[in-house]
Design a protein around this motif. Sequence first.
Motif, PDB file in Angstrom:
ATOM      1  N   GLU A 531       0.829  -1.207   0.000  1.00 14.72           N
ATOM      2  CA  GLU A 531       0.000   0.000   0.000  1.00 14.72           C
ATOM      3  C   GLU A 531       0.865   1.259   0.000  1.00 14.72           C
ATOM      4  OE1 GLU A 531      -3.491   2.040  -0.308  1.00 14.72           O
ATOM      5  OE2 GLU A 531      -3.126  -0.115  -0.456  1.00 14.72           O
ATOM      6  N   THR A 535       0.700   3.796  -3.269  1.00 17.65           N
ATOM      7  CA  THR A 535       0.333   5.204  -3.096  1.00 17.65           C
ATOM      8  C   THR A 535       1.429   6.130  -3.609  1.00 17.65           C
ATOM      9  OG1 THR A 535      -0.943   4.590  -1.136  1.00 17.65           O
ATOM     10  CG2 THR A 535      -0.422   6.920  -1.419  1.00 17.65           C
ATOM     11  N   LYS A 538       1.885   5.760  -7.500  1.00 19.08           N
ATOM     12  CA  LYS A 538       0.727   6.166  -8.295  1.00 19.08           C
ATOM     13  C   LYS A 538       0.917   7.550  -8.886  1.00 19.08           C
ATOM     14  CE  LYS A 538      -3.175   6.531  -6.120  1.00 19.08           C
ATOM     15  NZ  LYS A 538      -4.437   6.167  -5.436  1.00 19.08           N
ATOM     16  N   LYS A 553      -1.835  -4.755  -5.916  1.00 23.57           N
ATOM     17  CA  LYS A 553      -2.775  -3.983  -5.091  1.00 23.57           C
ATOM     18  C   LYS A 553      -4.075  -4.751  -4.861  1.00 23.57           C
ATOM     19  CE  LYS A 553      -5.300  -0.475  -3.512  1.00 23.57           C
ATOM     20  NZ  LYS A 553      -5.268  -0.086  -2.083  1.00 23.57           N
ATOM     21  N   HIS A 606      -4.552   9.922   2.680  1.00 25.44           N
ATOM     22  CA  HIS A 606      -4.007   8.596   2.375  1.00 25.44           C
ATOM     23  C   HIS A 606      -2.531   8.700   1.994  1.00 25.44           C
ATOM     24  CE1 HIS A 606      -5.236   4.372   1.253  1.00 25.44           C
ATOM     25  NE2 HIS A 606      -4.018   4.423   0.759  1.00 25.44           N
ATOM     26  N   ARG A 607      -2.208   9.659   1.137  1.00 24.35           N
ATOM     27  CA  ARG A 607      -0.821   9.826   0.676  1.00 24.35           C
ATOM     28  C   ARG A 607       0.094  10.250   1.824  1.00 24.35           C
ATOM     29  NH1 ARG A 607       2.373  13.812  -0.545  1.00 24.35           N
ATOM     30  NH2 ARG A 607       0.729  15.352  -0.175  1.00 24.35           N
ATOM     31  N   CYS A 610       0.799   7.312   4.228  1.00 22.07           N
ATOM     32  CA  CYS A 610       1.755   6.329   3.694  1.00 22.07           C
ATOM     33  C   CYS A 610       3.179   6.892   3.683  1.00 22.07           C
ATOM     34  CB  CYS A 610       1.336   5.913   2.288  1.00 22.07           C
ATOM     35  SG  CYS A 610      -0.163   4.893   2.245  1.00 22.07           S
TER      36      CYS A 610
END
Length: 709
Positions: A531, A535, A538, A553, A606-607, A610
Amino acid sequence: MGVGKLEREVRYFFNEWELGICMLLSLFLQILLILAAPLRKIVSSKWLDSLLWSAYLLADGTAIFAIGLISSKQIFLNAPEKNILHTFWAPFLLAHLGGPDPISAFALEDNELWRRHLFSLFTQCIAVAYVFYQFLTPDKLLVPSLLMFLCGFIKYGERTYALYCASANTFRDSILKEPDPEKLTRDYFYSTFGAIRIEMHPKPDRMVETLNWMKATHLKTLELEVVRYAFRYFSVYKGLAVDLMFSTIQRDQSREFFTSCRHAFRIVEVELNFFYDVLFTKLPVVYHRFGFSCRAVSFLAIVTSLVLFHYADKKHLKAERFEVGITYTLLIGGIVLEVIAFFMLVFSDWTIVKLKPSPDLENRRYNPNKQSWEFTFSNFILRANVRRRKIICWLLNIGGVRGRGKDSVSKPTTDSRWAESISGYNFVYYCLHRRSGAYETLFDQFGLTAFLDGIVYVKQHPLPSYMKQFIFEELRMKSEMASDLDTARKICSARGEWVLETEGYSSCDLFLYVANVEYDESLLVWHIATEIWFTIDKGENIDGEQEYTRIAKLISDYMIYLLVMKPGMMSAVSRIGLIRFRDTCAVAKKFLRFSITEGQPEVESHRIFCEKLLRYQPELSAFSTEEDRGRSILLKAVRLAEELKKIEFRERWKIMNKVWVELLSYVAIHIKPNAHAQQLSKGGELVTIVWLLMTQLGLGDQFHPLFKS
């Protein structure tokens, strides 16, 4: 005074209508089950599962309650003439207890209760016979009542026999053959004196021609052959459902056949449909001469009852108009159920394999330009089924689920035999959207946590074709490496070690996170690391690499879904996986307080989470507390992510994809067979598809050696 009058009116209403309402409710539940039960194979939905579970239980309860109600009304009502129609209704309830063809059992455990249903069959027949004895005479619907009793006995008998045949012991005994004393003596002689038994099993030239022709032909053109080959391999491997062993000859034959991804997945899907029919429906019981004869007798019985009732003297019965209407509704509804059941029988894969079980492609005299009536009718059945599934997809909007999103590389397939979706449960998403402690405690008290988690945190994704291709290529490559059973067992027991060894990473630190690590801990560590890099990468993704990164993923989220939402299924490989997950979430939640600012967009949160997690450096105490257990997993995940950082982008995702396929294949082959079989009634699971595919590629420990040349 007004209240007393209202109470009397309500009581009068229930006294007059309670039995009629029960009869109509029982009929409605039968119609609901016969129409909705087939959806269990192709829809993965908690709402549908809950609806069918409620209807399945309520159908039996309503019928038994109504039979008791009829008996009690006959005893306490001083109007024998009024009870005649009620008596005529009793055998309808016996037929309703038989249930519709598409759902003889809701769960595998129901098959083991066949003795209970056998006892219920006799007791309910005695109860209905007692009702007849009390009030029926030759001039008062005796003949139509006896005909309906015959219909009800046949229906309930079919269901009981279907449950008996699908029970584990009976199913196992039906597969096992009688021992051949001569063959056993010969095998003992060879094994004792070291002789070699020569068994020639050459690969037929026709199979080579068949495989080449199938590879060059469009899948829709091959649908008829797919069904027949699926039935052939179902007949060989149906013992998997009860954990039987297979010969190396069967292993070699299936390994040689499954060489194409598109045909392999399609055949396995149809095979699992045959498994579903055997374990959860009446279809295998009905598809016999005796079964067809019973079905014809029951249909003629209910039609004759309708005719006799229509010409009976209604005034002589002294029945209310609404009771006559309910009787007609029951008779016509019963005929409609029989007609629907008949068309379901005819338009099923069992009809195709009964007409001609062996594939045409293996017949040397087969001429594709000269089509038999069996071929024409079988293709008509397949086309009709495709149209029916199109209607189902449109009504339930399933096509949208399969056909939208970045994972859909083609139009939704309305000829799919299972849900063809992959569920995902993401650790980071769960931590960012976790419920408060008060709500968690409240839902736990009512046992709603798992149900609500399945709605809020589980995401459904269409299963992309490139992911199928990658999984098949990995399994096919390992199948070619597994020339002997020992190698096959070693490959199936690997949890990432085999991939890292073959890719040249055996001396790398990556090996520390797959070897000598408990399976559930390895899942969590690789999931969090995957994950993190998904992230981060991406935003820097290279054109054309999206498919490559999404394989890891999707499988990563899917494996955590199995770990968290299917703990019973995963119990064979993970004992405290759910505890580890919760401990790690508790630690991550504390970490979130200092990492995420409230009000940030979800993607940004989220980014940031991580990226900051990649710099996570906790202090572990000397005691093994729950918190330290969670910290340890987070720390290992961060260190794994740092090791993966040293590898070039495409190579990194190649390794991660291969490791995740190996983790998936490990759990697929080690989950208990009955747990796999149970998933067939819930839309199916990718892990079950992989399980059957691995077995037919010769991977696993279900094979035993034979003496060979």
